[in-house]
Enzyme design. Structure first.
Site, PDB file in Angstrom:
ATOM      1  N   ASP A 206       0.759  -1.186  -0.055  1.00  0.00           N
ATOM      2  CA  ASP A 206       0.125   0.010  -0.080  1.00  0.00           C
ATOM      3  C   ASP A 206       0.816   1.189   0.052  1.00  0.00           C
ATOM      4  O   ASP A 206       2.040   1.253   0.271  1.00  0.00           O
ATOM      5  CB  ASP A 206      -0.950   0.048   1.302  1.00  0.00           C
ATOM      6  CG  ASP A 206      -0.033  -0.271   2.376  1.00  0.00           C
ATOM      7  OD1 ASP A 206       0.399   1.041   3.169  1.00  0.00           O
ATOM      8  OD2 ASP A 206       0.273  -1.167   2.989  1.00  0.00           O
TER       9      ASP A 206
ATOM     10  N   ASP B 128       1.258   4.578   2.023  1.00  0.00           N
ATOM     11  CA  ASP B 128       0.974   4.908   3.421  1.00  0.00           C
ATOM     12  C   ASP B 128       0.124   6.289   3.143  1.00  0.00           C
ATOM     13  O   ASP B 128       0.105   6.996   2.311  1.00  0.00           O
ATOM     14  CB  ASP B 128       2.136   5.222   4.008  1.00  0.00           C
ATOM     15  CG  ASP B 128       1.915   5.137   5.603  1.00  0.00           C
ATOM     16  OD1 ASP B 128       1.324   3.916   6.125  1.00  0.00           O
ATOM     17  OD2 ASP B 128       2.584   5.813   6.515  1.00  0.00           O
TER      18      ASP B 128
END
Length: 279
Positions: free
Chosen positions: A219, A221
């Protein structure tokens, strides 16, 4: 003597050269695997070790969070896991994990082999050496240079161009970062954020083990771009999409890793007076 004052006696007959600390799903890559119970002065490891073969080498695997993912990052028995691996003969540890990226250029699906780490945890047991006396190990370069080179080469061999360096900041968890925290980490020049890299790497150094991190970005952040923050579902989805390729990298790294160590890691305790015997 052991840290608990008892004399160290190894009752483990099954041995391994290389250890892997990671998620479940690695079991099927171990040929003729056996479950091995290991007692440590620091309690039981996350789960019994599973020892088998990969590429003709004996490999011990321990699921970092337990096979059922029951252990949150701040409750993982890091000391027991590393001590158990050393107890069965492991001297080189490979540590795949999911991380968030602090830069837009390294998005989900990127594999990074970090060369530095920053500790932002709190309250975790960070050392084996609680006295008597002080044992100060060098941690300037937290990861094994031979292991890192092998990880990068293994990724390229399976067609994954890994990013060859980066700084991993380890947070306490289990929550994800706020946007302000995430942006602050990025302003420091740090590139990745995770929850399990410490004290794992530091404890490995305290046992003179080689330790190599394989950081899979799952991902961006929270502070990298506007929109919804990181969710556990996002992390699991990206990890599942890349786990097969990550296993291929780990298997290739194990196959190619030399068993004779020619790196500083094995000399980390030279000249230091230890308060007890190591396994």
């Amino acid at each position: 003597m052991r840290p608990d004052g008892s004399r160290y006696i190894s009752r483990v007959t099954d041995r391994a050269d290389i250890g892997v600390i990671g998620g479940s799903g690695f079991y099927e890559f171990l040929d003729s695997a056996d479950e091995v119970q290991v007692e440590t002065p620091f309690g039981p490891p996350s789960d019994p070790l599973v020892i088998g073969e990969i590429g003709g080498k004996r490999v011990a695997f321990v699921p970092r969070h337990g096979h059922d993912h029951r252990l949150p990052p701040h409750k993982i028995p890091y000391r027991a896991n590393l001590w158990a691996l050393r107890s069965v003969g492991v001297r080189q540890v490979l540590a795949p994990s999911a991380v968030g990226s602090l830069t837009a250029q390294h998005g989900p699906g990127t594999l990074i082999v970090p060369d530095q780490v920053v500790d932002r945890t709190s309250g975790r047991l960070q050392t084996f050496y609680d006295g008597p006396g002080a044992v100060h190990v060098s941690f300037a370069d937290p990861y094994c240079p031979v292991g890192r080179a092998g990880a990068i080469a293994a990724a390229r061999a399976v067609g994954w161009d890994a990013v060859p360096s980066g700084t991993l900041v380890v947070i306490e968890g289990p929550r994800f970062s706020s946007r302000a925290e995430s942006r602050w980490y990025a302003r420091q020049g740090w590139s990745l954020v995770g929850m399990t890299g410490l004290p794992e790497a530091a404890l490995a150094r305290e046992l003179a083990l080689c330790y190599t991190s394989f950081s899979l970005v799952t991902d961006l952040d929270a502070g990298v771009e506007e929109g919804h923050g990181v969710t556990h579902a996002d992390v699991l989805k990206v990890f599942a999409a890349n786990v097969t390729r990550l296993r291929q990298v780990i298997v290739r790294a194990i196959t190619d890793l030399p068993l004779d160590r020619d790196c500083p890691c094995g000399h980390a305790l030279e000249g230091l007076k230890l308060p007890f015997d190591l396994p």
